[in-house]
Design an enzyme around this catalytic site. Structure first.
Site, PDB file in Angstrom:
ATOM      1  N   GLY A  20      75.804  32.752  59.690  1.00  0.00           N
ATOM      2  CA  GLY A  20      74.981  33.932  59.377  1.00  0.00           C
ATOM      3  C   GLY A  20      75.858  35.076  58.892  1.00  0.00           C
ATOM      4  N   HIS A  21      76.989  35.319  59.596  1.00  0.00           N
ATOM      5  CA  HIS A  21      77.923  36.362  59.141  1.00  0.00           C
ATOM      6  C   HIS A  21      78.506  35.995  57.771  1.00  0.00           C
ATOM      7  CE1 HIS A  21      78.524  36.787  63.680  1.00  0.00           C
ATOM      8  NE2 HIS A  21      78.055  37.973  63.316  1.00  0.00           N
TER       9      HIS A  21
ATOM     10  N   GLY B  94      82.502  40.020  65.547  1.00  0.00           N
ATOM     11  CA  GLY B  94      83.276  38.781  65.621  1.00  0.00           C
ATOM     12  C   GLY B  94      82.408  37.621  66.063  1.00  0.00           C
TER      13      GLY B  94
END
Ligand code: PAF
Length: 280
Positions: A38-39, A33
């Site tokens: 970037g995620h 989370g």
């Protein structure tokens, strides 16, 4: 309709099974989370290789030591869901601790060799926790591909090793590190930095780049590493856990002719930042 969130392996497996029975490829993006660009890059890459993308959100307690930031780790499920939805993620898997580690849970996945170095040396519990949770996530979702950020270079090598060794039928992809305009690698832990620390933080990337360039141009590894550590401390970092040139796959100290990766972990106040670069 907002993005669907499932919280049990059964619900996850039902959705994945349904997609696969319709001939759709599935990508998994494991996260803790605190979703950042970037995620979201991992999700975007997932969409290029598969028709359906699942992101897991789970702050895995077993990869934190007692003195680390498990209780303060940033958590914002609603914000994460909005961000993932906006880039076309299809499903969020957000189990709780009882689901992932029910009473009586007593198995650990340990990857040998490369885990003894760098992060493994400074955070002895870390890779046992990561390898165990990633194995669980992969076996629960059975995705065609799983995507991990190169920002956690050693973790990427550990996951690649465990998938190979355990014959897990998933392809692991590493995705390039997303950086701020000044070079700082995106990380959920950047939220801990105060404005003055935030100004200092890119010095780590700069030092890694310089070290990598110097090694490529024949400067001695020892001298280059010492100089890079001095530069990071002079910029205002409080301490350096490691800053060194390694074999990109085994993480052993680098020797001429091997694939090169330069990696670092350093403290800015209480915040521990990690980063790495390879030759251009
Ligand atoms: O990189 C992370 O966010 C975590 O280590 C991972 C891979 C999701 C396992 O908890």
């Amino acid at each position: 309709m907002p993005i669907e969130i499932v919280r049990t392996p059964c619900a996850l497996q039902a959705r994945v099974k349904d997609w696969r029975s319709n001939g759709l490829k599935v990508a998994l993006v494991p996260t803790m989370g605190a979703i950042h660009e970037g995620h979201l890059d991992l999700v975007r890459c997932g969409r290029e290789t598969a028709q359906k993308v699942v992101a897991s959100i789970y702050v895995n307690p077993t990869q934190f030591a007692v003195h680390e930031d498990l209780s303060t780790y940033p958590r914002d499920e609603a914000g994460d869901a909005r961000a993932l939805d906006a880039v076309g993620c299809d499903l969020i898997y957000a189990p709780d601790n009882n689901t992932m580690y029910p009473k009586g849970f007593s198995t650990q996945v340990l990857v040998g060799g490369l885990t003894q170095y760098l992060e493994g040396a400074f955070r002895p519990q870390f890779f046992g926790g990561v390898a165990t949770i990633v194995s669980k996530l992969l076996l629960q979702a059975l995705p065609d591909v799983a995507l991990f950020g190169e920002k956690d270079w050693q973790q990427l090598q550990v996951v690649t090793t465990l998938v190979r060794d355990l014959n897990i039928p998933t392809r692991v992809y590493g995705v390039a590190t997303r950086r701020e305009a000044d070079g700082l690698a995106l990380s959920s832990r950047n939220a801990y930095l105060n404005p003055s620390q935030r100004n200092i933080a890119p010095a780590l990337y700069l030092a890694l780049q310089n070290l990598c360039d110097q090694i490529v141009h024949g400067v001695s590894v020892k001298e280059g590493e010492a100089e890079a550590k001095r530069a990071v401390l002079a910029a205002g970092f409080s301490s350096v856990d490691y800053l060194c040139a390694c074999n990109a796959q085994t993480l052993e100290p680098w020797v001429q002719g091997e694939p090169l990766r330069v990696l670092a972990a350093a403290y800015l106040g209480k915040t521990r930042l990690i980063d790495n670069v390879g030759p251009a």
